[in-house]
Scaffold this active site. Structure first.
Site, PDB file in Angstrom:
ATOM      1  N   GLY A 104     -15.429 -29.478 -24.195  1.00 14.51           N
ATOM      2  CA  GLY A 104     -15.627 -28.349 -23.290  1.00 14.51           C
ATOM      3  C   GLY A 104     -15.398 -27.039 -24.019  1.00 14.51           C
ATOM      4  O   GLY A 104     -14.650 -26.982 -24.995  1.00 14.51           O
TER       5      GLY A 104
ATOM      6  N   GLN B 167     -13.732 -18.224 -25.159  1.00 17.43           N
ATOM      7  CA  GLN B 167     -13.276 -18.769 -26.447  1.00 17.43           C
ATOM      8  C   GLN B 167     -14.152 -18.323 -27.612  1.00 17.43           C
ATOM      9  O   GLN B 167     -13.765 -18.448 -28.763  1.00 17.43           O
ATOM     10  CB  GLN B 167     -13.241 -20.303 -26.398  1.00 17.43           C
TER      11      GLN B 167
ATOM     12  N   CYS C 297      -7.483 -28.488 -26.798  1.00 16.77           N
ATOM     13  CA  CYS C 297      -8.313 -27.299 -26.656  1.00 16.77           C
ATOM     14  C   CYS C 297      -8.779 -26.860 -28.036  1.00 16.77           C
ATOM     15  O   CYS C 297      -7.988 -26.844 -28.980  1.00 16.77           O
ATOM     16  CB  CYS C 297      -7.497 -26.184 -26.004  1.00 16.77           C
ATOM     17  N   LEU C 298     -10.043 -26.512 -28.147  1.00 17.49           N
ATOM     18  CA  LEU C 298     -10.571 -26.074 -29.445  1.00 17.49           C
ATOM     19  C   LEU C 298      -9.881 -24.800 -29.931  1.00 17.49           C
ATOM     20  O   LEU C 298      -9.885 -24.519 -31.123  1.00 17.49           O
ATOM     21  CB  LEU C 298     -12.084 -25.850 -29.355  1.00 17.49           C
TER      22      LEU C 298
ATOM     23  N   HIS D   1      -9.611 -27.188 -16.794  1.00 15.88           N
ATOM     24  CA  HIS D   1      -9.133 -26.571 -18.042  1.00 15.88           C
ATOM     25  C   HIS D   1     -10.031 -25.388 -18.423  1.00 15.88           C
ATOM     26  O   HIS D   1      -9.532 -24.295 -18.727  1.00 15.88           O
ATOM     27  CB  HIS D   1      -9.135 -27.648 -19.142  1.00 15.88           C
ATOM     28  N   GLU D   2     -11.342 -25.608 -18.374  1.00 15.73           N
ATOM     29  CA  GLU D   2     -12.273 -24.532 -18.765  1.00 15.73           C
ATOM     30  C   GLU D   2     -12.235 -23.384 -17.753  1.00 15.73           C
ATOM     31  O   GLU D   2     -12.358 -22.213 -18.134  1.00 15.73           O
ATOM     32  CB  GLU D   2     -13.694 -25.068 -18.904  1.00 15.73           C
TER      33      GLU D   2
ATOM     34  N   HIS E 242      -9.599 -20.970 -18.535  1.00 13.96           N
ATOM     35  CA  HIS E 242      -9.995 -20.020 -19.589  1.00 13.96           C
ATOM     36  C   HIS E 242     -10.667 -18.783 -18.987  1.00 13.96           C
ATOM     37  O   HIS E 242     -10.469 -17.671 -19.472  1.00 13.96           O
ATOM     38  CB  HIS E 242     -10.984 -20.672 -20.561  1.00 13.96           C
TER      39      HIS E 242
HETATM   40 NI    NI Z   1      -9.629 -24.934 -23.968  1.00 11.99          NI
END
Ligand code: NI
Length: 167
Positions: A46, A51, A91-92, A133-134, A137
């Site tokens: 995701g 991000q 998370c990236l 989660h996204e 963000h």
């Molecule tokens: Ni994330």
């Protein structure tokens, strides 16, 4: 398509609040394509636009094994959330850190696709957790900020160490 640079926690730009998309144009389609490529290459399941330093309400998700089930959510809104999930998240923007966060097990989401068509999606398990989660963000919240202050300090110290090692 292009691969975009992913911001790393604790970069302050990750705390910007994303604005709703109002124009569904070629620029949006390019952003979605670039975000998908960035997510698949990373690899991750995701990615939110914030991000890659774009403060717009755009999310791409693919939790499938075969990496062939891209979900694009523009201006997503949770209509219903039920149950409790216990899936560890990563998370990236927070590489190498995996933690449990309280999330709903099932969510019903209303969103737009990249062409501006509204749809609703019912998700459960990993997909539901990933969407929540996204969506955090988009509000400027990184998943580790659900954890205790002590844990957050430890995570920041670990990431700073990683960064020094790679420098
Ligand atoms: Ni994330």
């Amino acid at each position: 398509m292009a691969r975009l640079n992913i911001l790393r926690y604790p970069d302050a730009r990750l705390h910007k609040v994303a604005a709703p998309v109002t124009v569904f144009d070629e620029g949006l389609k390019r952003l979605v394509a670039d975000m998908a490529e960035t997510m698949y290459t990373a690899p991750g399941i995701g990615l939110a636009a914030i991000q890659v330093d774009v403060a717009k309400q755009v999310i791409v998700v693919d939790v499938s094994e075969r990496r062939d089930s891209l979900v694009v959510l523009v201006n997503p809104e949770i209509l219903e959330a039920t149950g409790n999930s216990d899936i560890e998240e990563g998370c990236l923007s927070v590489p190498g850190i995996y933690e449990l966060v309280e999330r709903a097990e099932r969510v019903k989401v209303r969103a737009y696709d990249r062409n501006g068509n509204a749809f609703t999606l019912e998700a459960q398990g990993l997909l539901a957790v990933c969407i929540q989660h996204e969506m955090d963000h988009l509000k400027g919240k990184v998943f580790v900020e659900h954890l205790s202050q002590l844990k957050q300090q430890r995570i920041r110290a670990k990431l700073a160490k990683q960064l020094r090692k790679s420098a």
